[in-house]
Enzyme design. Structure first.
Site, PDB file in Angstrom:
ATOM      1  N   ASP A 190       0.748  -1.390   0.163  1.00  0.00           N
ATOM      2  CA  ASP A 190       0.112   0.102   0.031  1.00  0.00           C
ATOM      3  C   ASP A 190       0.920   1.362   0.051  1.00  0.00           C
ATOM      4  OD1 ASP A 190       0.797  -0.680   2.726  1.00  0.00           O
ATOM      5  OD2 ASP A 190      -0.644   0.756   3.338  1.00  0.00           O
ATOM      6  N   GLU A 245       0.093  -1.309   5.681  1.00  0.00           N
ATOM      7  CA  GLU A 245       1.258  -0.975   6.412  1.00  0.00           C
ATOM      8  C   GLU A 245       0.962   0.657   6.794  1.00  0.00           C
ATOM      9  OE1 GLU A 245       5.032   1.042   7.632  1.00  0.00           O
ATOM     10  OE2 GLU A 245       3.907   1.279   5.650  1.00  0.00           O
TER      11      GLU A 245
END
Length: 386
Positions: free
Chosen positions: A81, A140
């Site tokens: 991400d 994350e």
């Protein structure tokens, strides 16, 4: 520069083209990477979950080699991400090259590392004596939620882990934790012309914050880890809100307290200080009300400087290990049993901004270091030169 560069550049181009902003599904990237790893002989598992907004996210766990050991010899870990990008950055999802740099959202944080990990993992020669694992995680940037899902399921166990983050190819052996709490102070509304008829929550919050600042500048600075800069747990109040109108005594005031605990200090240390402040104010001021809610608590990580994975990356890169104040997924890999080091191409100071980039030279060198780390921990043959 290197015969690996064209493929590394192309891999990164395809990764950047996939919009994996944390609010969006990351399955397209996981499917693309999973297909490459499966073609290279990896056993690939896709571990799906739904985030807080109900969006499906996927972690990828890929393993190759070894004799069926419970833990991999080495895990290469990258988060899929990215933070959002400004709409004015029209090339955010189109990799562009300029002055020896590759620009694009995620090029630095952390798709550059993923490109290197995928290349190293899919160009192995010879038999792996110990399993190699590639972990691609989700969310994350939203609190390591994907890695936490893996911890809860007990998936992703390895003896050693290289957690990809832009460290300028310097091994990071330790970092502070990250914690967040909300404090809500209550008052009693009333007409501002009659202050004694009410109780200002904002004034009450001010008294709370004054005590917190004093403790942050005194007691918290007494507990130190000189390997960090600054060498103590830091505290920040970055958000505050309260009141309804200029002529109304405020009935409520909320603020967030962020702290970054040094390793070996309990994560709850600042939370305990917040409670001590609340108790002191309630004792000294009849009717004082405050509520403290812990929102987030991420542990620090402190891998020894002489740990094998730290030593190997230091020898390969020629850079002595350091500590940093920002958080990563290393604590989750540590919880899964690995000695973890944070390492990767790019500079964290250009991440999370328009014009994010990774130097071409970093990509080439990172791939060589990862290939050699795989050889060391998993027994694969080595190719390439830095």
């Amino acid at each position: 520069m290197s015969d690996t560069l064209p493929e590394l550049r192309e891999t990164l181009r395809e990764l950047v083209a996939l919009d994996t902003t944390s609010s969006r599904p990351n399955a397209p990237l996981v499917e693309w990477a999973g297909a490459r790893l499966e073609a290279a002989g990896f056993q690939v598992e896709r571990v799906a979950y739904r985030d807080g907004a109900g969006v499906e996210k996927v972690n990828l766990v890929a393993v190759k080699g070894g004799g069926g050991e419970e833990r991999a010899g080495l895990a290469l870990v990258g988060h899929t991400d990215c933070v959002p990008y400004d709409a004015a950055w029209t090339d955010a999802l189109r990799l562009t090259e300029r002055d020896g740099r590759l620009y694009g959202r995620g090029a630095c944080d952390t798709k550059g590392f993923i490109a290197c990990a995928l290349y190293a993992a899919t160009h192995l020669t010879g038999k792996l004596k110990a399993p190699l694992m590639v972990l691609l995680t989700a969310d994350e940037e939203l609190g390591c939620e994907g890695a936490k899902q893996l911890v809860a399921l007990g998936k992703g166990r390895a003896r050693h882990a290289i957690v990809g983050e832009p460290t300028s190819l310097v091994p990071v052996r330790a970092h502070k934790g990250y914690c967040l709490a909300e404090v809500e102070v209550r008052g009693r509304e009333g007409h501002s012309a009659y202050p004694d008829e009410g109780a200002s929550a904002i004034f009450r919050a001010g008294r709370f914050l004054q005590k917190l600042e004093t403790l942050a500048r005194t007691r918290l600075r007494e507990e130190r880890d000189e390997s960090f800069e600054p060498p103590f747990t830091t505290v920040n109040v970055g958000l505050i809100s309260g009141g309804k109108a200029p002529n109304v005594i405020s009935g409520a005031c909320r603020f967030t307290v962020e702290w970054r605990p040094i390793p070996r200090q309990p994560q709850e240390r600042v939370l305990e200080l917040l409670e001590s402040i609340r108790h002191e104010l309630v004792r000294d001021e009849p009717g004082y009300e405050a509520r403290i809610q812990l929102l987030r608590s991420e542990p620090a990580v402190d891998t020894r400087a002489d740990a094998e994975v730290v030593r190997v990356l230091a020898e390969l890169s020629g850079n002595a290990p350091i500590t940093v104040p920002f958080g990563t997924e290393a604590p989750q890999l540590t919880e899964l049993g690995a000695q973890a080091v944070v390492f990767g191409p790019g500079d964290i100071r250009v991440a999370h901004q328009t014009g994010e980039y990774v130097p071409l030279e970093h990509l080439v060198r990172c791939e060589v270091y990862l290939t050699r780390a795989i050889a060391h921990f998993c027994g694969a043959a080595v190719t390439g030169t830095p």
